[in-house]
Design an enzyme around this catalytic site. Structure first.
Site, PDB file in Angstrom:
ATOM      1  N   LYS A 194      41.834 -26.086 -72.738  1.00 26.22           N
ATOM      2  CA  LYS A 194      41.580 -25.549 -71.407  1.00 26.22           C
ATOM      3  C   LYS A 194      40.125 -25.821 -71.036  1.00 26.22           C
ATOM      4  O   LYS A 194      39.213 -25.239 -71.598  1.00 26.22           O
ATOM      5  CB  LYS A 194      41.822 -24.044 -71.340  1.00 26.22           C
ATOM      6  CG  LYS A 194      41.810 -23.573 -69.883  1.00 26.22           C
ATOM      7  CD  LYS A 194      41.551 -22.105 -69.704  1.00 26.22           C
ATOM      8  CE  LYS A 194      40.102 -21.745 -69.714  1.00 26.22           C
ATOM      9  NZ  LYS A 194      39.303 -22.286 -68.590  1.00 26.22           N
ATOM     10  N   GLU A 268      31.481 -21.337 -80.886  1.00 30.23           N
ATOM     11  CA  GLU A 268      30.139 -21.880 -80.634  1.00 30.23           C
ATOM     12  C   GLU A 268      29.642 -21.170 -79.385  1.00 30.23           C
ATOM     13  O   GLU A 268      30.164 -21.398 -78.296  1.00 30.23           O
ATOM     14  CB  GLU A 268      30.234 -23.396 -80.461  1.00 30.23           C
ATOM     15  CG  GLU A 268      28.915 -24.070 -80.719  1.00 30.23           C
ATOM     16  CD  GLU A 268      28.136 -24.307 -79.444  1.00 30.23           C
ATOM     17  OE1 GLU A 268      27.351 -23.395 -79.065  1.00 30.23           O
ATOM     18  OE2 GLU A 268      28.319 -25.357 -78.826  1.00 30.23           O
ATOM     19  N   CYS A 302      23.485 -24.723 -74.419  1.00 31.99           N
ATOM     20  CA  CYS A 302      23.521 -23.570 -75.337  1.00 31.99           C
ATOM     21  C   CYS A 302      22.354 -23.587 -76.296  1.00 31.99           C
ATOM     22  O   CYS A 302      21.882 -22.537 -76.717  1.00 31.99           O
ATOM     23  CB  CYS A 302      24.839 -23.557 -76.092  1.00 31.99           C
ATOM     24  SG  CYS A 302      25.270 -25.120 -76.830  1.00 31.99           S
ATOM     25  N   GLU A 399      20.001 -14.948 -72.724  1.00 31.63           N
ATOM     26  CA  GLU A 399      20.208 -16.360 -72.410  1.00 31.63           C
ATOM     27  C   GLU A 399      20.282 -16.508 -70.880  1.00 31.63           C
ATOM     28  O   GLU A 399      21.153 -15.925 -70.238  1.00 31.63           O
ATOM     29  CB  GLU A 399      21.518 -16.815 -73.050  1.00 31.63           C
ATOM     30  CG  GLU A 399      21.819 -18.277 -72.825  1.00 31.63           C
ATOM     31  CD  GLU A 399      23.083 -18.732 -73.542  1.00 31.63           C
ATOM     32  OE1 GLU A 399      24.098 -18.024 -73.477  1.00 31.63           O
ATOM     33  OE2 GLU A 399      23.049 -19.811 -74.153  1.00 31.63           O
TER      34      GLU A 399
HETATM   35  P1  NAI Z   1      32.506 -18.091 -70.323  1.00 32.92           P
HETATM   36  O1  NAI Z   1      32.297 -17.804 -71.753  1.00 32.92           O
HETATM   37  O2  NAI Z   1      33.126 -17.053 -69.476  1.00 32.92           O
HETATM   38  O3  NAI Z   1      33.423 -19.394 -70.161  1.00 32.92           O
HETATM   39  C1  NAI Z   1      33.657 -20.354 -71.136  1.00 32.92           C
HETATM   40  C2  NAI Z   1      35.136 -20.707 -71.169  1.00 32.92           C
HETATM   41  O4  NAI Z   1      35.905 -19.576 -71.562  1.00 32.92           O
HETATM   42  C3  NAI Z   1      35.718 -21.115 -69.828  1.00 32.92           C
HETATM   43  O5  NAI Z   1      36.655 -22.131 -70.033  1.00 32.92           O
HETATM   44  C4  NAI Z   1      36.404 -19.851 -69.344  1.00 32.92           C
HETATM   45  O6  NAI Z   1      37.425 -20.085 -68.436  1.00 32.92           O
HETATM   46  C5  NAI Z   1      36.929 -19.293 -70.629  1.00 32.92           C
HETATM   47  N1  NAI Z   1      37.178 -17.865 -70.625  1.00 32.92           N
HETATM   48  C6  NAI Z   1      36.605 -16.897 -69.866  1.00 32.92           C
HETATM   49  N2  NAI Z   1      37.098 -15.692 -70.190  1.00 32.92           N
HETATM   50  C7  NAI Z   1      38.002 -15.880 -71.171  1.00 32.92           C
HETATM   51  C8  NAI Z   1      38.833 -15.011 -71.934  1.00 32.92           C
HETATM   52  N3  NAI Z   1      38.818 -13.703 -71.756  1.00 32.92           N
HETATM   53  N4  NAI Z   1      39.609 -15.556 -72.867  1.00 32.92           N
HETATM   54  C9  NAI Z   1      39.614 -16.870 -73.088  1.00 32.92           C
HETATM   55  N5  NAI Z   1      38.860 -17.737 -72.403  1.00 32.92           N
HETATM   56  C10 NAI Z   1      38.046 -17.256 -71.452  1.00 32.92           C
HETATM   57  O7  NAI Z   1      31.135 -18.528 -69.703  1.00 32.92           O
HETATM   58  P2  NAI Z   1      30.718 -18.504 -68.173  1.00 32.92           P
HETATM   59  O8  NAI Z   1      31.167 -17.249 -67.498  1.00 32.92           O
HETATM   60  O9  NAI Z   1      31.174 -19.758 -67.564  1.00 32.92           O
HETATM   61  O10 NAI Z   1      29.146 -18.443 -68.274  1.00 32.92           O
HETATM   62  C11 NAI Z   1      28.465 -17.199 -68.457  1.00 32.92           C
HETATM   63  C12 NAI Z   1      27.310 -17.341 -69.393  1.00 32.92           C
HETATM   64  O11 NAI Z   1      27.781 -17.727 -70.680  1.00 32.92           O
HETATM   65  C13 NAI Z   1      26.297 -18.416 -69.040  1.00 32.92           C
HETATM   66  O12 NAI Z   1      25.355 -17.970 -68.130  1.00 32.92           O
HETATM   67  C14 NAI Z   1      25.704 -18.703 -70.377  1.00 32.92           C
HETATM   68  O13 NAI Z   1      24.715 -17.746 -70.681  1.00 32.92           O
HETATM   69  C15 NAI Z   1      26.856 -18.548 -71.324  1.00 32.92           C
HETATM   70  N6  NAI Z   1      27.496 -19.827 -71.658  1.00 32.92           N
HETATM   71  C16 NAI Z   1      27.228 -20.401 -72.837  1.00 32.92           C
HETATM   72  C17 NAI Z   1      27.771 -21.622 -73.141  1.00 32.92           C
HETATM   73  C18 NAI Z   1      27.508 -22.305 -74.420  1.00 32.92           C
HETATM   74  O14 NAI Z   1      27.662 -23.509 -74.488  1.00 32.92           O
HETATM   75  N7  NAI Z   1      27.173 -21.621 -75.456  1.00 32.92           N
HETATM   76  C19 NAI Z   1      28.616 -22.341 -72.203  1.00 32.92           C
HETATM   77  C20 NAI Z   1      28.902 -21.630 -71.007  1.00 32.92           C
HETATM   78  C21 NAI Z   1      28.326 -20.441 -70.758  1.00 32.92           C
END
Ligand code: NAI
Length: 819
Positions: A194, A268, A302, A399
């Site tokens: 996804k 990660e 990240c 972050e």
């Molecule tokens: P997120 O963690 O919500 O999204 C990442 C993925 O998880 C997306 O594909 C999303 O649709 C999915 N997702 C969201 N809720 C879920 C759930 N309950 N169960 C399963 N999958 C789920 O990150 P978001 O909201 O896009 O970004 C928020 C913050 O997260 C950013 O500001 C940043 O600080 C951090 N982040 C860190 C990343 C990294 O590479 N470590 C990447 C993206 C965001």
């Protein structure tokens, strides 16, 4: 108006150099700008008929609509993957290698298209998509084509997990896809991936490319949608593993959702990576390093170096140079080849950055941004430097995931390390100094999965990437990353993931009983089954065994003890009933024993040989104890002998669990170094009370962790008898602590404890679920048995690399060379 050459050099103004988006527009048009999921090798309209808008962050305009996946879509994709997987695995390593190779070739041929699509969808500069993301994507498929080829010879006891659910973020959409899909399919799994809701388009194009390349349908399925779709994938009962990259918050939700299901998990997560500048560093290189650390991909990385820690003596000079460089950065149309910083992925992210920066200022930080302004169309944020930041300030801890860097100062290397580790995260770090000695002294002391020396944000498929602490667990890339997608054919299975519900989990090892009931069960103490019913009559009572904390025998906090009984019910002694407070003391003692892990492996080996020797010298005494606990003479002798051998095994391994030097395609020595995880909780198996204890408490100890062990509840005396052996064996105080008592009470305390870094639990399915669930608080590494028994005499499952791997974390240190 004519411009003189000298003036051009003065202003360094370039005209626009846009990359054409025509091929991408043609592709979008050909599909009417509306995409279904890719399931079983073909587009499929979403069951619920719902679609999401996909926007271009540089203009705020619509790019396409993609399906919003629901449970039915996820179920269809998982079914397709399940059908495809056995055939895919049966193709064998070579055939799979050829498929991965074909995909890699096609990615290279379509590199320009992918770069433009990625840039449009995510807002990243085309220069980065073209020069970094897409070449690395191809590299990952090539590298893992190689691992598919070598799987049978290099991982002879490994088999694929089955169906893997993968959830990825929006910051490196195609690269994260490659990191997830390449190792999974190389090892013979089928996947349902996804992509993030903001950036699904390159994943869809990739799925088309897989079909063109002849990948069997169902091996790679793409289901688009938001967090609800991700949650449906996590909850689907027929998925064997979830691999997730994203926020720590969602990572934690997933950890809890999967607790006790037996599904494998790798996470990660976020970071707040330190960028440490010593006073001998080449400051001009440092400035370019900061550009790569925090303005690469708009800081939406990240492992972004978002905390500059500068030596006090050079901080002002560095700030001056940074401000001058920031003034020259170009923010604008991501498709312009001369642009350094593109657009922020979505308005919600832009708002998050703005509000965190406001908080930073409100908390006293000094803000600096260039004099020029950002484009007003689309979602842009200027490069930002915050100084006068306190280590505890929100902007120093949270972050931000945007082009915002904070700067703090230090005076000594020790202070630098302390500040660097002053975060709940541990993904990456970079260290800038001209002294290789200093760099290689500091790198192991920073708790992070990757440490870049005099460079930053460099990645390669051969070098493992992943976190310490709340940055998650598991590694992506390299040999280590393969373990995330295979299991050992010998490994005993707990209750199959698909059959387990958390409420109905069985209680195979009998956790949950009170210790005073422990002897009142039926069965043998040695098969892990319940012990015999108590008989009347006065028992021959030994003195009460105490706890062993900080190298000393300690009375339990509340002074309670419990009877230890033979299978026939005879009381053979008493053991202390440890509680929360005793465990806290043991964890503190373990933390004080840090020198054990920092010390020399040879010394640890010597201590363990000595321990084995002392156990051997008292073999008869231990055998008698085991006999009194219910073993036959022959069984007792066998168990003691096996225990001595097992300690020898880990004494042998202590100085041999080596790392590697990876061949990364830069002028770098990339050192992959296994490190102790820290303070380790071990809830030992009930069965084989001495051998089980030794088999589980000694491997983490051998590799430099400090251990708090909870021995068998029914037969703890086999472990408590070790106190005297430990006291005479030079095991340093606090390196191995033993707390006896009710596992059902003690295991959750260890799982909850924020200063415990890892926890192994050998026991019931229900106890395993509880441990996994509670571990989410600080994201400790767990290994649980889900109620499965292992034969502690069978070396294939009871000792060796599978234990050692889980007792360490791999750190990759990149050291560039050349002038
Ligand atoms: P997120 O963690 O919500 O999204 C990442 C993925 O998880 C997306 O594909 C999303 O649709 C999915 N997702 C969201 N809720 C879920 C759930 N309950 N169960 C399963 N999958 C789920 O990150 P978001 O909201 O896009 O970004 C928020 C913050 O997260 C950013 O500001 C940043 O600080 C951090 N982040 C860190 C990343 C990294 O590479 N470590 C990447 C993206 C965001």
């Amino acid at each position: 108006m004519s411009t003189r050459v000298a003036e051009v050099f003065e202003t360094m103004e370039y005209g626009p150099a846009p990359e054409s988006r025509a091929p991408v527009d043609a592709w979008l048009q050909a599909r009417s700008g509306r995409f279904g999921h890719v399931i079983d090798g073909a587009y499929r309209t979403p069951a619920g008929g719902e679609y999401l808008e996909v926007m271009n962050p540089a203009s705020g305009t619509l790019l396409a609509h993609v399906a919003q996946g629901d449970e039915a879509d996820v179920a269809a994709a998982v079914e397709a993957a399940r059908r495809a997987q056995p055939g895919w695995a049966a193709l064998g390593g070579h055939a799979r290698a050829r498929h991965l190779y074909a995909i890699a070739r096609r990615i290279q041929k379509q590199a320009r298209f992918f770069s433009v699509l990625e840039s449009l969808d995510n807002g990243k500069p085309i220069r980065e998509a073209r020069d970094i993301d897409i070449p690395l994507v191809a590299r990952h498929f090539y590298h893992h084509a190689g691992w598919a080829q070598l799987m049978e010879s290099e991982l002879p006891d490994a088999e694929p997990l089955g169906v893997v659910g993968q959830i990825i973020p929006w910051n490196f959409p195609l690269l994260m896809l490659a990191w997830k899909i390449a190792p999974a399919i190389a090892m013979g799994n089928a996947v349902v991936l996804k992509p993030a809701e903001y950036t699904p388009l390159t994943a869809l194009y990739f799925a088309e490319l897989c079909a063109e390349a002849g990948l069997p349908p169902g091996v790679v399925n793409i289901v688009t949608g938001d967090g609800r779709t991700g949650a449906a994938l996590v909850e689907h009962p027929d998925v064997d593993k979830i691999a997730f990259t994203g926020s720590t918050e969602v990572g934690r939700i997933i950890r809890r959702a999967l607790a006790g299901t037996g599904k494998r998990l790798s996470l990660e997560l976020g970071g707040k990576s330190p960028f440490v500048v010593f006073d001998d560093a080449d400051l001009d290189s440092v400035v370019e390093g900061v550009v790569d650390a925090i303005w690469f991909n708009q800081g939406q990385v990240c492992c972004a170096g978002s905390r500059i820690l500068a030596h006090e003596g050079i901080a002002d000079r560095l700030v001056g140079k940074l401000r001058a460089r920031m003034e020259k950065l170009r923010v604008g149309d991501p498709l312009d080849k001369g642009v350094d910083i593109g657009a922020i992925v979505a308005p919600v992210q832009l708002e998050r950055i703005r509000s965190l920066v406001e908080t930073g200022e409100a908390e006293g930080a000094t803000l600096w941004q260039p004099s020029w302004s950002c484009p007003t169309e689309g979602w842009f944020y200027p490069p930002t430097l915050l100084t006068d930041v306190a280590p505890a300030a929100t902007v120093a801890q949270v972050e931000i995931f945007g082009p915002v860097v904070v700067l703090m100062t230090f005076r000594t290397p020790d202070e630098a390390v302390e500040l660097a580790n002053n975060t709940r995260y541990g993904l990456a770090a970079s260290v800038w100094t001209e002294s290789v000695n200093l760099a290689l002294d500091i790198a192991p002391r920073i708790k992070a999965g990757t440490v870049w020396v005099n460079c930053t944000n460099v990645f390669d498929a051969a070098s493992e990437f992943g976190g310490y602490r709340e940055s998650g667990f598991g590694r992506e890339g390299g040999r280590e990353g393969l373990w995330e997608y295979v299991r050992s054919i010998h490994e005993p299975r707990g209750e199959p993931a698909r059959a387990v519900t958390r409420d109905g989990a069985s209680d195979a090892a009998g956790d949950g009983a009170k210790p005073d009931e422990a002897g009142a069960r039926t069965g043998s103490a040695f098969d892990g089954g319940p012990a015999g019913r108590a008989k009347a009559g006065p028992p021959p009572i030994d003195r009460t065994a105490k706890l062993y904390i900080g190298g000393k025998q300690a009375r339990p906090d509340q002074g309670y003890s419990f009877d230890v009984r033979a299978p026939d019910g005879t009381v053979v002694g008493q053991a202390s009933r440890g509680n929360r407070k005793d465990l806290r003391n043991a964890v503190e003692a373990a933390h004080r024993a840090v020198d054990w892990g920092r010390g020399i492996a040879h010394t640890r080996a010597q201590v363990l040989y000595y321990l084995a020797e002392n156990l051997h010298a008292r073999a008869d005494e231990f055998a008698r104890r085991l006999q009194r606990l219910g073993a036959t003479e022959a069984e007792a002798a066998r168990e003691v002998d096996a225990s001595v051998r097992r300690i020898f095994t880990y004494a042998a391994w202590a100085d041999k669990w080596d790392g590697a030097v990876h061949h990364t395609p830069f002028r770098n020595v990339t050192i992959a170094m296994p490190e102790p995880i820290g303070v380790f909780g071990v809830v030992c198996p009930e069965e084989a009370p001495l051998l089980g204890f030794v088999s589980t408490a000694i491997p983490p100890l051998a590799l430099g962790n400090s251990v708090v062990a909870v021995p068998s509840e029914r037969a703890p005396l086999a472990a408590t008898d070790l106190y005297q052996v430990l006291e005479t064996s030079d095991v340093p105080a606090g390196a191995l602590n033993i707390v006896t008592g009710p596992r059902a009470e003690l295991a959750p305390v260890l799982a909850d404890h924020d200063d415990v870094d890892a926890l192994w639990y050998f026991g019931s399915a229900r106890g395993s679920a509880e441990v996994e669930e509670k571990s989410a608080a600080n994201m400790k590494r767990t290994w649980v048995s889900h109620g499965a028994r292992r034969d502690w005499y069978d070396a294939r499952v009871a000792e060796g690399p599978s234990f050692l791997r889980r007792a360490t974390e791999l750190k990759n240190i990149w050291v560039p060379y050349g002038e």
